[in-house]
Design a protein around this motif. Structure first.
Motif, PDB file in Angstrom:
ATOM      1  N   PHE A 108       0.716  -1.270  -0.036  1.00  0.00           N
ATOM      2  CA  PHE A 108       0.026  -0.199  -0.115  1.00  0.00           C
ATOM      3  C   PHE A 108       0.678   1.258   0.005  1.00  0.00           C
ATOM      4  CE2 PHE A 108      -2.963  -3.204   2.351  1.00  0.00           C
ATOM      5  CZ  PHE A 108      -3.543  -3.396   1.192  1.00  0.00           C
ATOM      6  N   ASP A 109       1.441   1.659  -1.238  1.00  0.00           N
ATOM      7  CA  ASP A 109       2.372   2.598  -1.253  1.00  0.00           C
ATOM      8  C   ASP A 109       2.301   2.960  -2.763  1.00  0.00           C
ATOM      9  OD1 ASP A 109       4.378   4.592  -0.764  1.00  0.00           O
ATOM     10  OD2 ASP A 109       5.791   3.158  -0.337  1.00  0.00           O
ATOM     11  N   ASP A 110       2.728   4.309  -3.109  1.00  0.00           N
ATOM     12  CA  ASP A 110       2.727   4.698  -4.358  1.00  0.00           C
ATOM     13  C   ASP A 110       4.216   5.382  -4.662  1.00  0.00           C
ATOM     14  OD1 ASP A 110       2.890   7.308  -3.455  1.00  0.00           O
ATOM     15  OD2 ASP A 110       0.667   7.705  -3.499  1.00  0.00           O
ATOM     16  N   ALA A 111       5.094   5.032  -3.662  1.00  0.00           N
ATOM     17  CA  ALA A 111       6.356   5.614  -4.070  1.00  0.00           C
ATOM     18  C   ALA A 111       7.408   4.723  -4.842  1.00  0.00           C
ATOM     19  CB  ALA A 111       6.936   5.708  -2.828  1.00  0.00           C
ATOM     20  N   GLY A 112       8.365   5.256  -5.332  1.00  0.00           N
ATOM     21  CA  GLY A 112       9.233   4.347  -6.035  1.00  0.00           C
ATOM     22  C   GLY A 112       9.109   4.826  -7.536  1.00  0.00           C
ATOM     23  N   PRO A 113      10.324   4.415  -8.271  1.00  0.00           N
ATOM     24  CA  PRO A 113      10.343   4.671  -9.866  1.00  0.00           C
ATOM     25  C   PRO A 113       9.482   3.473 -10.456  1.00  0.00           C
ATOM     26  CG  PRO A 113      12.087   3.673  -9.040  1.00  0.00           C
ATOM     27  CD  PRO A 113      11.482   4.034  -7.812  1.00  0.00           C
ATOM     28  N   VAL A 114       8.690   3.986 -11.544  1.00  0.00           N
ATOM     29  CA  VAL A 114       7.910   3.128 -12.486  1.00  0.00           C
ATOM     30  C   VAL A 114       8.876   2.304 -13.244  1.00  0.00           C
ATOM     31  CG1 VAL A 114       5.743   4.358 -12.323  1.00  0.00           C
ATOM     32  CG2 VAL A 114       7.493   4.731 -14.196  1.00  0.00           C
ATOM     33  N   GLU A 115       8.495   1.335 -13.677  1.00  0.00           N
ATOM     34  CA  GLU A 115       9.451   0.201 -14.484  1.00  0.00           C
ATOM     35  C   GLU A 115       8.765   0.111 -15.723  1.00  0.00           C
ATOM     36  OE1 GLU A 115       9.774  -3.400 -12.458  1.00  0.00           O
ATOM     37  OE2 GLU A 115      10.173  -2.257 -10.341  1.00  0.00           O
ATOM     38  N   LEU A 116       9.475   0.834 -16.933  1.00  0.00           N
ATOM     39  CA  LEU A 116       8.808   0.682 -18.080  1.00  0.00           C
ATOM     40  C   LEU A 116       9.281  -0.275 -19.023  1.00  0.00           C
ATOM     41  CD1 LEU A 116       9.362   4.451 -18.916  1.00  0.00           C
ATOM     42  CD2 LEU A 116       7.544   3.486 -18.076  1.00  0.00           C
ATOM     43  N   PRO A 117       8.572  -0.875 -19.906  1.00  0.00           N
ATOM     44  CA  PRO A 117       8.994  -1.851 -20.914  1.00  0.00           C
ATOM     45  C   PRO A 117      10.186  -1.536 -21.553  1.00  0.00           C
ATOM     46  CG  PRO A 117       6.803  -1.307 -21.203  1.00  0.00           C
ATOM     47  CD  PRO A 117       7.120  -0.274 -20.413  1.00  0.00           C
ATOM     48  N   PRO A 118      10.933  -2.865 -21.817  1.00  0.00           N
ATOM     49  CA  PRO A 118      12.245  -2.555 -22.513  1.00  0.00           C
ATOM     50  C   PRO A 118      12.498  -1.771 -23.634  1.00  0.00           C
ATOM     51  CG  PRO A 118      11.862  -4.741 -21.813  1.00  0.00           C
ATOM     52  CD  PRO A 118      10.457  -4.038 -21.666  1.00  0.00           C
ATOM     53  N   THR A 119      11.177  -1.740 -24.322  1.00  0.00           N
ATOM     54  CA  THR A 119      11.222  -0.710 -25.504  1.00  0.00           C
ATOM     55  C   THR A 119      10.949   0.539 -25.244  1.00  0.00           C
ATOM     56  OG1 THR A 119       8.977  -1.831 -26.072  1.00  0.00           O
ATOM     57  CG2 THR A 119      10.941  -2.993 -27.164  1.00  0.00           C
ATOM     58  N   GLY A 120      10.499   1.029 -23.983  1.00  0.00           N
ATOM     59  CA  GLY A 120      10.043   2.157 -23.796  1.00  0.00           C
ATOM     60  C   GLY A 120       8.494   2.303 -24.207  1.00  0.00           C
ATOM     61  N   LEU A 121       8.073   3.482 -24.212  1.00  0.00           N
ATOM     62  CA  LEU A 121       6.505   3.828 -24.654  1.00  0.00           C
ATOM     63  C   LEU A 121       6.631   4.806 -25.690  1.00  0.00           C
ATOM     64  CD1 LEU A 121       5.095   4.203 -20.971  1.00  0.00           C
ATOM     65  CD2 LEU A 121       4.813   2.365 -22.850  1.00  0.00           C
ATOM     66  N   SER A 122       5.622   4.702 -26.736  1.00  0.00           N
ATOM     67  CA  SER A 122       5.488   5.930 -27.499  1.00  0.00           C
ATOM     68  C   SER A 122       4.682   6.749 -27.182  1.00  0.00           C
ATOM     69  CB  SER A 122       5.174   5.145 -28.848  1.00  0.00           C
ATOM     70  OG  SER A 122       5.929   4.316 -29.422  1.00  0.00           O
ATOM     71  N   PRO A 123       4.906   7.952 -27.373  1.00  0.00           N
ATOM     72  CA  PRO A 123       3.970   9.052 -26.734  1.00  0.00           C
ATOM     73  C   PRO A 123       2.618   8.987 -27.484  1.00  0.00           C
ATOM     74  CG  PRO A 123       6.374   9.893 -27.596  1.00  0.00           C
ATOM     75  CD  PRO A 123       6.296   8.532 -27.866  1.00  0.00           C
ATOM     76  N   LEU A 124       1.725   9.267 -26.424  1.00  0.00           N
ATOM     77  CA  LEU A 124       0.321   9.190 -27.278  1.00  0.00           C
ATOM     78  C   LEU A 124       0.067  10.629 -27.815  1.00  0.00           C
ATOM     79  CD1 LEU A 124      -1.782   8.095 -23.839  1.00  0.00           C
ATOM     80  CD2 LEU A 124      -0.816   6.775 -25.739  1.00  0.00           C
ATOM     81  N   CYS A 125      -0.557  10.254 -28.813  1.00  0.00           N
ATOM     82  CA  CYS A 125      -1.216  11.523 -29.697  1.00  0.00           C
ATOM     83  C   CYS A 125      -2.460  11.866 -29.548  1.00  0.00           C
ATOM     84  CB  CYS A 125      -0.719  11.343 -31.217  1.00  0.00           C
ATOM     85  SG  CYS A 125       0.981  10.936 -31.603  1.00  0.00           S
ATOM     86  N   LEU A 126      -2.717  12.800 -28.861  1.00  0.00           N
ATOM     87  CA  LEU A 126      -4.188  13.044 -28.357  1.00  0.00           C
ATOM     88  C   LEU A 126      -4.673  14.631 -29.077  1.00  0.00           C
ATOM     89  CD1 LEU A 126      -4.097  12.087 -24.598  1.00  0.00           C
ATOM     90  CD2 LEU A 126      -4.682  10.733 -26.524  1.00  0.00           C
ATOM     91  N   ALA A 127      -5.805  14.643 -29.182  1.00  0.00           N
ATOM     92  CA  ALA A 127      -6.108  16.007 -29.734  1.00  0.00           C
ATOM     93  C   ALA A 127      -6.012  17.298 -28.972  1.00  0.00           C
ATOM     94  CB  ALA A 127      -7.657  15.758 -30.164  1.00  0.00           C
ATOM     95  N   SER A 128      -6.093  18.138 -29.187  1.00  0.00           N
ATOM     96  CA  SER A 128      -5.722  19.446 -28.354  1.00  0.00           C
ATOM     97  C   SER A 128      -6.722  19.764 -27.487  1.00  0.00           C
ATOM     98  CB  SER A 128      -5.620  20.604 -29.485  1.00  0.00           C
ATOM     99  OG  SER A 128      -6.640  20.744 -30.176  1.00  0.00           O
ATOM    100  N   ARG A 129      -8.016  19.293 -27.595  1.00  0.00           N
ATOM    101  CA  ARG A 129      -9.023  19.639 -27.054  1.00  0.00           C
ATOM    102  C   ARG A 129      -9.274  18.513 -25.641  1.00  0.00           C
ATOM    103  NH1 ARG A 129     -13.900  22.346 -30.247  1.00  0.00           N
ATOM    104  NH2 ARG A 129     -12.946  24.229 -30.664  1.00  0.00           N
ATOM    105  N   VAL A 130      -8.530  17.462 -25.745  1.00  0.00           N
ATOM    106  CA  VAL A 130      -8.538  16.413 -24.883  1.00  0.00           C
ATOM    107  C   VAL A 130      -7.894  16.794 -23.493  1.00  0.00           C
ATOM    108  CG1 VAL A 130      -7.849  13.950 -24.328  1.00  0.00           C
ATOM    109  CG2 VAL A 130      -8.247  14.587 -26.599  1.00  0.00           C
TER     110      VAL A 130
END
Length: 200
Positions: free
Chosen positions: A25-47
Protein backbone atom coordinates in the motif's frame (compact mmCIF):
# COMPACT_ATOMS: atom_id res chain seq x y z
CA UNK A 1 -32.77 22.80 -24.18
CA UNK A 2 -29.19 21.72 -24.88
CA UNK A 3 -28.65 18.03 -25.70
CA UNK A 4 -27.03 15.87 -23.02
CA UNK A 5 -23.25 16.00 -22.85
CA UNK A 6 -21.39 12.90 -24.02
CA UNK A 7 -18.37 12.09 -21.88
CA UNK A 8 -15.57 9.94 -23.26
CA UNK A 9 -13.26 8.81 -20.49
CA UNK A 10 -10.11 6.76 -21.03
CA UNK A 11 -8.45 5.35 -17.91
CA UNK A 12 -4.83 4.22 -18.13
CA UNK A 13 -3.24 2.16 -15.35
CA UNK A 14 0.28 3.17 -14.30
CA UNK A 15 3.41 1.27 -15.24
CA UNK A 16 4.63 -1.44 -12.89
CA UNK A 17 6.73 -0.51 -9.88
CA UNK A 18 7.96 -2.36 -6.80
CA UNK A 19 4.93 -1.41 -4.71
CA UNK A 20 2.49 -2.82 -7.26
CA UNK A 21 4.52 -6.00 -7.67
CA UNK A 22 4.69 -6.56 -3.91
CA UNK A 23 1.01 -5.68 -3.28
CA UNK A 24 2.23 -2.92 -0.98
CA UNK A 25 0.00 0.00 0.00
CA UNK A 26 2.34 2.66 -1.29
CA UNK A 27 2.68 4.77 -4.42
CA UNK A 28 6.36 5.61 -4.03
CA UNK A 29 9.31 4.46 -6.06
CA UNK A 30 10.17 4.69 -9.76
CA UNK A 31 7.98 3.06 -12.37
CA UNK A 32 9.37 0.24 -14.49
CA UNK A 33 8.80 0.81 -18.18
CA UNK A 34 8.84 -1.90 -20.85
CA UNK A 35 12.30 -2.61 -22.35
CA UNK A 36 11.26 -0.96 -25.62
CA UNK A 37 9.98 2.13 -23.82
CA UNK A 38 6.68 3.81 -24.55
CA UNK A 39 5.57 5.75 -27.57
CA UNK A 40 4.10 9.18 -26.78
CA UNK A 41 0.32 9.29 -27.06
CA UNK A 42 -1.03 11.52 -29.82
CA UNK A 43 -4.14 13.15 -28.40
CA UNK A 44 -6.25 15.93 -29.85
CA UNK A 45 -5.65 19.39 -28.45
CA UNK A 46 -9.06 19.58 -26.76
CA UNK A 47 -8.56 16.38 -24.77
CA UNK A 48 -8.28 17.03 -21.06
CA UNK A 49 -5.49 14.98 -19.44
CA UNK A 50 -5.44 14.30 -15.70
CA UNK A 51 -3.47 12.09 -13.35
CA UNK A 52 -3.86 10.60 -9.92
CA UNK A 53 -1.58 12.44 -7.49
CA UNK A 54 0.65 9.39 -6.96
CA UNK A 55 4.25 9.41 -8.13
CA UNK A 56 3.80 6.32 -10.29
CA UNK A 57 0.80 7.80 -12.14
CA UNK A 58 2.52 11.13 -12.73
CA UNK A 59 5.68 9.36 -13.94
CA UNK A 60 3.60 7.21 -16.29
CA UNK A 61 1.81 10.28 -17.68
CA UNK A 62 5.15 11.90 -18.42
CA UNK A 63 6.52 8.72 -19.99
CA UNK A 64 3.48 8.69 -22.27
CA UNK A 65 4.25 12.24 -23.38
CA UNK A 66 1.36 13.75 -21.42
CA UNK A 67 3.45 16.43 -19.73
CA UNK A 68 0.56 18.94 -19.67
CA UNK A 69 -1.58 16.79 -17.36
CA UNK A 70 -3.47 18.15 -14.37
CA UNK A 71 -3.20 16.45 -10.98
CA UNK A 72 -6.72 15.42 -9.97
CA UNK A 73 -7.12 14.87 -6.19
CA UNK A 74 -10.41 13.01 -6.71
CA UNK A 75 -8.44 10.23 -8.45
CA UNK A 76 -6.13 9.56 -5.51
CA UNK A 77 -5.84 5.92 -4.51
CA UNK A 78 -7.76 4.72 -1.49
CA UNK A 79 -6.33 6.28 1.70
CA UNK A 80 -4.90 3.32 3.61
CA UNK A 81 -4.22 4.97 6.96
CA UNK A 82 -1.77 3.07 9.15
CA UNK A 83 -1.42 0.36 6.48
CA UNK A 84 0.31 2.74 4.10
CA UNK A 85 3.71 1.33 3.14
CA UNK A 86 2.81 -2.17 4.35
CA UNK A 87 2.49 -5.32 2.23
CA UNK A 88 -0.80 -7.17 2.12
CA UNK A 89 0.76 -10.57 2.87
CA UNK A 90 2.45 -9.18 5.98
CA UNK A 91 -0.80 -7.68 7.22
CA UNK A 92 -2.69 -10.89 6.53
CA UNK A 93 -0.30 -12.66 8.93
CA UNK A 94 -0.31 -9.95 11.60
CA UNK A 95 -3.93 -8.82 11.41
CA UNK A 96 -5.94 -11.59 9.73
CA UNK A 97 -9.30 -10.47 11.10
CA UNK A 98 -8.74 -6.86 10.04
CA UNK A 99 -7.68 -7.87 6.54
CA UNK A 100 -10.66 -10.24 6.24
CA UNK A 101 -12.99 -7.43 7.27
CA UNK A 102 -11.45 -5.08 4.71
CA UNK A 103 -11.71 -7.63 1.91
CA UNK A 104 -15.26 -8.64 2.80
CA UNK A 105 -16.96 -5.42 3.85
CA UNK A 106 -16.83 -2.37 1.54
CA UNK A 107 -17.59 -0.11 4.52
CA UNK A 108 -14.76 -1.46 6.70
CA UNK A 109 -11.86 0.81 7.66
CA UNK A 110 -9.65 -1.30 9.96
CA UNK A 111 -6.64 0.72 8.80
CA UNK A 112 -8.23 4.01 9.87
CA UNK A 113 -8.22 5.46 6.36
CA UNK A 114 -10.90 5.41 3.67
CA UNK A 115 -13.37 2.60 2.99
CA UNK A 116 -13.77 1.13 -0.49
CA UNK A 117 -17.34 2.41 -0.45
CA UNK A 118 -16.06 5.94 0.14
CA UNK A 119 -13.51 5.49 -2.66
CA UNK A 120 -16.24 4.44 -5.09
CA UNK A 121 -18.45 7.37 -4.08
CA UNK A 122 -15.59 9.82 -4.57
CA UNK A 123 -14.68 8.48 -8.01
CA UNK A 124 -18.36 8.32 -9.04
CA UNK A 125 -18.90 11.96 -8.08
CA UNK A 126 -15.90 12.99 -10.18
CA UNK A 127 -17.12 10.98 -13.18
CA UNK A 128 -20.62 12.46 -13.05
CA UNK A 129 -19.15 15.95 -12.74
CA UNK A 130 -17.41 15.55 -16.09
CA UNK A 131 -20.71 16.01 -17.91
CA UNK A 132 -21.77 19.27 -16.27
CA UNK A 133 -22.22 22.41 -18.39
CA UNK A 134 -19.19 23.99 -16.73
CA UNK A 135 -16.99 21.02 -17.68
CA UNK A 136 -18.27 21.12 -21.26
CA UNK A 137 -17.61 24.83 -21.53
CA UNK A 138 -14.09 24.44 -20.12
CA UNK A 139 -13.38 21.72 -22.68
CA UNK A 140 -14.35 24.09 -25.49
CA UNK A 141 -16.41 21.40 -27.21
CA UNK A 142 -20.17 21.89 -26.67
CA UNK A 143 -21.97 18.60 -26.29
CA UNK A 144 -18.93 16.46 -25.58
CA UNK A 145 -16.01 16.10 -23.19
CA UNK A 146 -13.03 13.82 -23.72
CA UNK A 147 -10.80 13.02 -20.77
CA UNK A 148 -7.71 10.82 -20.48
CA UNK A 149 -6.73 9.88 -16.94
CA UNK A 150 -3.70 7.99 -15.67
CA UNK A 151 -5.21 6.52 -12.54
CA UNK A 152 -4.43 4.12 -9.73
CA UNK A 153 -5.73 0.56 -10.25
CA UNK A 154 -8.20 0.82 -7.37
CA UNK A 155 -9.58 4.04 -8.87
CA UNK A 156 -10.10 2.29 -12.21
CA UNK A 157 -11.87 -0.59 -10.46
CA UNK A 158 -14.15 1.88 -8.69
CA UNK A 159 -14.86 3.72 -11.95
CA UNK A 160 -15.78 0.57 -13.85
CA UNK A 161 -17.95 -0.74 -11.01
CA UNK A 162 -19.78 2.59 -10.89
CA UNK A 163 -20.19 2.74 -14.67
CA UNK A 164 -21.79 -0.71 -14.73
CA UNK A 165 -23.85 -0.16 -11.60
CA UNK A 166 -22.28 -3.33 -10.24
CA UNK A 167 -22.61 -4.61 -6.67
CA UNK A 168 -19.86 -3.48 -4.33
CA UNK A 169 -18.37 -6.98 -4.31
CA UNK A 170 -17.48 -6.52 -7.99
CA UNK A 171 -14.51 -4.35 -6.99
CA UNK A 172 -12.31 -7.34 -6.14
CA UNK A 173 -13.23 -9.20 -9.34
CA UNK A 174 -11.78 -6.59 -11.68
CA UNK A 175 -8.17 -7.15 -12.75
CA UNK A 176 -6.37 -3.96 -13.79
CA UNK A 177 -3.09 -4.58 -15.58
CA UNK A 178 -0.27 -2.01 -15.87
CA UNK A 179 -0.33 0.27 -18.91
CA UNK A 180 -3.71 -0.99 -20.07
CA UNK A 181 -6.53 1.33 -21.09
CA UNK A 182 -10.22 1.09 -20.22
CA UNK A 183 -12.66 3.27 -22.16
CA UNK A 184 -15.95 4.53 -20.77
CA UNK A 185 -18.51 6.69 -22.51
CA UNK A 186 -21.47 8.21 -20.76
CA UNK A 187 -24.48 10.45 -21.15
CA UNK A 188 -26.98 11.52 -18.48
CA UNK A 189 -25.53 9.13 -15.93
CA UNK A 190 -25.56 6.04 -18.15
CA UNK A 191 -22.17 4.60 -19.01
CA UNK A 192 -20.91 2.09 -21.57
CA UNK A 193 -17.68 0.14 -21.20
CA UNK A 194 -15.13 -0.79 -23.85
CA UNK A 195 -12.50 -3.26 -22.69
CA UNK A 196 -9.02 -3.76 -24.08
CA UNK A 197 -8.79 -0.53 -26.04
CA UNK A 198 -5.31 -0.01 -27.51
CA UNK A 199 -3.34 3.10 -26.66
CA UNK A 200 -3.28 5.51 -29.64
Amino acid sequence: MAPPTTVRLSLVAPAMNAALREARFDDAGPVELPPTGLSPLCLASRVRVVSSPSGRCRATAEALGLSAYEVEPALAGCAMGRWRGRRLDELATEEPESVAAWLGDPAAVPHGGESLRELRSRVAAWMEGLGTPAATQAAGAPGSVTVWAVAEPDVIRAAVAHALGSPEETFWRLDVRPLQCVELSGRTGRWNLRLGAPLP
